[in-house]
Design a protein around this motif. Structure first.
Motif, PDB file in Angstrom:
ATOM      1  N   HIS A 141      -5.765 -16.659  10.426  1.00  0.00           N
ATOM      2  CA  HIS A 141      -5.805 -15.213   9.724  1.00  0.00           C
ATOM      3  C   HIS A 141      -4.755 -14.971   8.913  1.00  0.00           C
ATOM      4  O   HIS A 141      -5.101 -14.194   7.560  1.00  0.00           O
ATOM      5  CB  HIS A 141      -5.298 -14.273  10.946  1.00  0.00           C
ATOM      6  N   ALA A 142      -3.517 -14.874   8.444  1.00  0.00           N
ATOM      7  CA  ALA A 142      -2.733 -14.607   7.887  1.00  0.00           C
ATOM      8  C   ALA A 142      -2.985 -15.036   6.307  1.00  0.00           C
ATOM      9  O   ALA A 142      -2.860 -14.992   5.386  1.00  0.00           O
ATOM     10  CB  ALA A 142      -0.769 -15.658   8.077  1.00  0.00           C
ATOM     11  N   ASP A 143      -3.718 -16.554   6.426  1.00  0.00           N
ATOM     12  CA  ASP A 143      -4.222 -17.267   5.089  1.00  0.00           C
ATOM     13  C   ASP A 143      -5.865 -16.679   4.384  1.00  0.00           C
ATOM     14  O   ASP A 143      -5.739 -16.334   3.619  1.00  0.00           O
ATOM     15  CB  ASP A 143      -4.322 -18.826   5.403  1.00  0.00           C
ATOM     16  N   LEU A 144      -6.467 -16.236   5.779  1.00  0.00           N
ATOM     17  CA  LEU A 144      -8.011 -16.047   5.731  1.00  0.00           C
ATOM     18  C   LEU A 144      -7.845 -14.130   5.358  1.00  0.00           C
ATOM     19  O   LEU A 144      -9.089 -13.676   4.762  1.00  0.00           O
ATOM     20  CB  LEU A 144      -8.825 -15.696   7.159  1.00  0.00           C
ATOM     21  N   GLY A 145      -7.043 -13.665   5.392  1.00  0.00           N
ATOM     22  CA  GLY A 145      -7.328 -11.862   6.130  1.00  0.00           C
ATOM     23  C   GLY A 145      -6.748 -11.236   4.701  1.00  0.00           C
ATOM     24  O   GLY A 145      -7.551 -10.550   4.451  1.00  0.00           O
ATOM     25  N   PRO A 146      -5.586 -11.914   3.628  1.00  0.00           N
ATOM     26  CA  PRO A 146      -5.830 -10.397   2.655  1.00  0.00           C
ATOM     27  C   PRO A 146      -6.724 -10.803   1.925  1.00  0.00           C
ATOM     28  O   PRO A 146      -6.855  -9.979   1.209  1.00  0.00           O
ATOM     29  CB  PRO A 146      -4.698 -11.611   2.198  1.00  0.00           C
ATOM     30  N   ALA A 147      -7.896 -11.356   1.464  1.00  0.00           N
ATOM     31  CA  ALA A 147      -9.157 -11.588   0.622  1.00  0.00           C
ATOM     32  C   ALA A 147      -9.878 -10.502   1.370  1.00  0.00           C
ATOM     33  O   ALA A 147     -10.804 -10.251   0.779  1.00  0.00           O
ATOM     34  CB  ALA A 147      -9.758 -12.929   0.656  1.00  0.00           C
ATOM     35  N   PHE A 152      -0.726  -7.747   3.294  1.00  0.00           N
ATOM     36  CA  PHE A 152       0.661  -7.883   3.615  1.00  0.00           C
ATOM     37  C   PHE A 152       1.759  -7.383   2.921  1.00  0.00           C
ATOM     38  O   PHE A 152       3.217  -6.870   3.026  1.00  0.00           O
ATOM     39  CB  PHE A 152       1.054  -9.569   4.409  1.00  0.00           C
ATOM     40  N   GLU A 153       1.807  -7.851   1.323  1.00  0.00           N
ATOM     41  CA  GLU A 153       2.699  -7.439   0.886  1.00  0.00           C
ATOM     42  C   GLU A 153       2.306  -6.156   0.117  1.00  0.00           C
ATOM     43  O   GLU A 153       3.641  -5.186   0.461  1.00  0.00           O
ATOM     44  CB  GLU A 153       2.245  -8.137  -0.394  1.00  0.00           C
ATOM     45  N   THR A 154       2.040  -4.987   0.832  1.00  0.00           N
ATOM     46  CA  THR A 154       2.000  -4.339   0.401  1.00  0.00           C
ATOM     47  C   THR A 154       2.573  -3.258   1.268  1.00  0.00           C
ATOM     48  O   THR A 154       3.965  -1.806   1.854  1.00  0.00           O
ATOM     49  CB  THR A 154       0.863  -2.904   0.071  1.00  0.00           C
ATOM     50  N   GLY A 155       2.612  -3.760   2.418  1.00  0.00           N
ATOM     51  CA  GLY A 155       3.327  -3.036   3.756  1.00  0.00           C
ATOM     52  C   GLY A 155       4.132  -3.281   3.770  1.00  0.00           C
ATOM     53  O   GLY A 155       5.551  -2.843   4.132  1.00  0.00           O
ATOM     54  N   ALA A 156       5.105  -5.008   3.181  1.00  0.00           N
ATOM     55  CA  ALA A 156       6.090  -5.157   3.436  1.00  0.00           C
ATOM     56  C   ALA A 156       7.117  -4.598   2.363  1.00  0.00           C
ATOM     57  O   ALA A 156       8.123  -4.060   2.219  1.00  0.00           O
ATOM     58  CB  ALA A 156       6.077  -6.513   2.751  1.00  0.00           C
ATOM     59  N   ALA A 157       6.475  -4.330   0.883  1.00  0.00           N
ATOM     60  CA  ALA A 157       6.670  -3.685   0.045  1.00  0.00           C
ATOM     61  C   ALA A 157       7.609  -1.815   0.179  1.00  0.00           C
ATOM     62  O   ALA A 157       8.964  -1.164   0.017  1.00  0.00           O
ATOM     63  CB  ALA A 157       5.815  -3.606  -1.203  1.00  0.00           C
ATOM     64  N   MET A 158       6.241  -1.172   0.952  1.00  0.00           N
ATOM     65  CA  MET A 158       6.553   0.070   1.324  1.00  0.00           C
ATOM     66  C   MET A 158       7.732   0.111   2.739  1.00  0.00           C
ATOM     67  O   MET A 158       8.955   1.078   2.755  1.00  0.00           O
ATOM     68  CB  MET A 158       5.677   0.743   1.306  1.00  0.00           C
ATOM     69  N   SER A 159       8.296  -0.865   3.817  1.00  0.00           N
ATOM     70  CA  SER A 159       8.610  -0.478   4.942  1.00  0.00           C
ATOM     71  C   SER A 159       9.213  -1.664   5.369  1.00  0.00           C
ATOM     72  O   SER A 159      10.055  -1.798   6.016  1.00  0.00           O
ATOM     73  CB  SER A 159       7.339  -0.280   5.539  1.00  0.00           C
ATOM     74  N   GLY A 160       8.900  -3.440   4.600  1.00  0.00           N
ATOM     75  CA  GLY A 160      10.170  -4.201   5.072  1.00  0.00           C
ATOM     76  C   GLY A 160       8.958  -4.898   5.644  1.00  0.00           C
ATOM     77  O   GLY A 160       7.589  -4.614   5.785  1.00  0.00           O
ATOM     78  N   THR A 161       9.282  -6.024   6.307  1.00  0.00           N
ATOM     79  CA  THR A 161       8.729  -7.075   7.049  1.00  0.00           C
ATOM     80  C   THR A 161       8.147  -6.543   8.444  1.00  0.00           C
ATOM     81  O   THR A 161       8.775  -5.229   9.242  1.00  0.00           O
ATOM     82  CB  THR A 161       9.451  -8.411   7.585  1.00  0.00           C
ATOM     83  N   PHE A 163       5.488  -5.029   9.022  1.00  0.00           N
ATOM     84  CA  PHE A 163       3.894  -3.920   8.536  1.00  0.00           C
ATOM     85  C   PHE A 163       3.211  -4.180   7.690  1.00  0.00           C
ATOM     86  O   PHE A 163       3.117  -5.365   6.657  1.00  0.00           O
ATOM     87  CB  PHE A 163       4.768  -2.981   8.306  1.00  0.00           C
ATOM     88  N   THR A 164       2.246  -4.011   8.155  1.00  0.00           N
ATOM     89  CA  THR A 164       1.072  -4.106   7.220  1.00  0.00           C
ATOM     90  C   THR A 164       0.070  -3.026   6.651  1.00  0.00           C
ATOM     91  O   THR A 164       0.116  -2.503   7.319  1.00  0.00           O
ATOM     92  CB  THR A 164       0.496  -5.313   8.112  1.00  0.00           C
ATOM     93  N   PHE A 165      -0.736  -3.305   5.464  1.00  0.00           N
ATOM     94  CA  PHE A 165      -1.011  -2.346   5.151  1.00  0.00           C
ATOM     95  C   PHE A 165      -2.749  -2.618   4.850  1.00  0.00           C
ATOM     96  O   PHE A 165      -3.213  -3.826   4.094  1.00  0.00           O
ATOM     97  CB  PHE A 165      -1.362  -2.445   3.830  1.00  0.00           C
ATOM     98  N   LEU A 166      -3.693  -1.795   5.877  1.00  0.00           N
ATOM     99  CA  LEU A 166      -5.039  -2.482   5.945  1.00  0.00           C
ATOM    100  C   LEU A 166      -5.874  -1.397   4.970  1.00  0.00           C
ATOM    101  O   LEU A 166      -5.348  -0.665   4.860  1.00  0.00           O
ATOM    102  CB  LEU A 166      -5.440  -2.417   7.093  1.00  0.00           C
ATOM    103  N   ARG A 167      -7.033  -2.653   4.475  1.00  0.00           N
ATOM    104  CA  ARG A 167      -8.277  -2.219   3.415  1.00  0.00           C
ATOM    105  C   ARG A 167      -9.768  -1.310   3.637  1.00  0.00           C
ATOM    106  O   ARG A 167      -9.912  -3.091   4.179  1.00  0.00           O
ATOM    107  CB  ARG A 167      -7.098  -2.272   1.822  1.00  0.00           C
ATOM    108  N   GLY A 168      -9.816  -0.900   3.218  1.00  0.00           N
ATOM    109  CA  GLY A 168     -11.522  -0.753   3.261  1.00  0.00           C
ATOM    110  C   GLY A 168     -11.931  -1.407   4.801  1.00  0.00           C
ATOM    111  O   GLY A 168     -11.988  -0.138   6.073  1.00  0.00           O
ATOM    112  N   PRO A 169     -13.082  -2.228   4.609  1.00  0.00           N
ATOM    113  CA  PRO A 169     -13.884  -2.928   5.942  1.00  0.00           C
ATOM    114  C   PRO A 169     -12.883  -3.411   7.080  1.00  0.00           C
ATOM    115  O   PRO A 169     -13.157  -2.888   7.816  1.00  0.00           O
ATOM    116  CB  PRO A 169     -14.652  -3.678   4.944  1.00  0.00           C
ATOM    117  N   MET A 170     -11.466  -4.007   6.381  1.00  0.00           N
ATOM    118  CA  MET A 170     -10.751  -4.770   7.855  1.00  0.00           C
ATOM    119  C   MET A 170     -10.286  -3.076   8.170  1.00  0.00           C
ATOM    120  O   MET A 170      -9.733  -3.463   9.189  1.00  0.00           O
ATOM    121  CB  MET A 170      -9.139  -5.272   6.658  1.00  0.00           C
TER     122      MET A 170
END
Length: 425
Positions: A141-147, A152-161, A163-170
């Protein structure tokens, strides 16, 4: 909290139960502290009784004009009055020392729990579903999910490791999973939906067993409250310091909440992806029942969690945990492990535990057994029905297609607003 009377009656069996968890013998130490507490209590009670007796005798001596006796009794009362606070403090200190030892100890495993020190000792007891076959190499899922919106990058940028940011249909899929789980547990399985506090006091996390030993696993606010690691804390403490009027049927409660865990003991584990997060959502199941109902209620709770996996067509297996792999509060635990094609392995998605009266003793939660005098401690059970994030991971990996899209399970389509497939951006 463990039953002190059982330890007094059979300290060797008590130590043998702790040894199955890898805990050193402590029965003799507990009995010593218990004797010190009881001796201190006896001394304080005897001193108080003698003070009351001497005070009464002063009046009798004065009535007889026996000044010498009255003066001697007054001196004795004055000494007892001075000594009594110290005796009472000794009793309190002894009781606190005993409670501190008992509070740090785990529950005693049930007799049918297998021996073992870690997950290698767990026993598979059931399996459901067939892992899907792919004509391509399935992705994690870590390879499938970003698209698909798992950022993962936005979550980590604001909160650290972790943490994840979910968008749209996800994000919609995550919401759909939580709502579907709640509807299943309330409409089909008899649980009452609750909205609970996410911040609780010390006594709440003590009651369910996170304090004092596992404070490092929690997040604490600047005003001394704790962010709940699971809604188990809030739901179970709803009967704290109560005598439950009617427990002829189990009290079944559920809630969908954010959960917060420091993952202090998980350094280096599942650092990629969405499996192990500091903040996640979970539908929690809690039951409060009579002692004689615990086995049936445990089976009901396991079936309630399994029903979600089966409705989503997610292959899983049920594991009976060994003594060394159970959580500290549990007497018996079943883990449900879902199949993740990207990892080619079963991974835990729900842990369902019977705690006996361990938590009820810490919370002082009682009921009145029918036909008996007095009260008894309730039995508590808890489990995930399910963890939303881990279920989302399972949906992604089991429903993935060669082009990177993911087919939504049929049970979730009514919750997805017409979305039937997650398409990569």
């Amino acid at each position: 909290m463990l039953d002190l009377r059982l330890i007094r009656d059979d300290p060797q069996s008590f130590d043998a139960g702790l040894a199955r968890r890898g805990v050193e013998p402590v029965g003799a130490r507990i009995l010593q502290l218990d004797e010190q507490r009881r001796a201190a209590a006896t001394s304080a009670q005897e001193a108080l009784a003698r003070r009351n007796e001497a005070s009464k005798a002063i009046g009798q001596a004065m009535a007889k004009s026996d000044t010498a006796t009255a003066d001697a009794l007054k001196a004795e009362v004055a000494t007892l009055k001075t000594d009594l606070p110290a005796l009472e403090q000794t009793e309190r200190d002894a009781a606190a020392g005993l409670d501190a030892v008992l509070a740090a100890l785990p529950n005693i495993p049930a007799a049918d729990v297998p021996d073992g020190t870690d997950e290698a000792g767990n026993v598979e007891v059931a399996r459901w579903g067939t892992p899907p076959e792919f004509d391509f190499t399935p992705k994690e899922h870590a390879d499938l999910g970003p698209a698909l919106g798992l950022d993962f990058e936005t979550g980590a940028a604001m909160s650290g490791t972790r943490f994840t940011f979910l968008r749209g249909p996800m994000a919609r899929l995550s919401r759909a999973l939580g709502q579907f789980m709640l509807d299943h547990q309330t409409s089909a399985r008899g649980y009452t939906e609750c909205v609970v506090p996410l911040l609780v006091r010390d006594e709440a996390v003590y009651g369910t067993g996170q304090l004092p030993k596992f404070a490092e696993d929690l997040f604490r606010t600047t005003d001394g409250r704790w962010l709940i690691p699971t809604a188990e804390v809030s739901l179970t403490n709803s009967v704290r310091e109560q005598i439950i009027a009617d427990l002829s049927a189990p009290i079944r409660l559920t809630a969908l909440t954010p959960c917060f865990r420091s993952e202090a003991g998980a350094a280096g584990r599942d650092t990629r992806g969405y499996i192990r997060q500091h903040q996640f959502e979970k539908v929690e199941l809690v039951s409060i029942c009579r002692a004689e109902d615990h086995a049936a209620e445990h089976a009901h709770m396991v079936a309630s969690a399994e029903g979600v996996l089966e409705a989503l067509d997610l292959p899983y297996r049920r594991m009976l945990l060994c003594a060394g792999d159970m959580g500290a509060t549990a007497k018996r635990t079943f883990d449900l492990e879902v199949w993740l094609p990207g990892q080619g392995a079963y991974r835990e998605i729900s842990s369902i535990s019977w705690c006996g009266d361990y938590q009820a003793r810490r919370m002082n939660a009682r009921y009145r057994p029918e036909g008996q005098k007095g009260t008894a401690f309730a039995h508590t059970l808890n489990g995930s029905g399910l963890a939303v994030g881990r279920t989302l991971v399972a949906v992604l990996e089991n429903g993935q297609q060669a082009d990177g899209s993911v087919i939504i399970p049929a049970a979730l389509k009514p919750y997805m607003g017409g979305i039937e497939v997650l398409e990569p951006a």
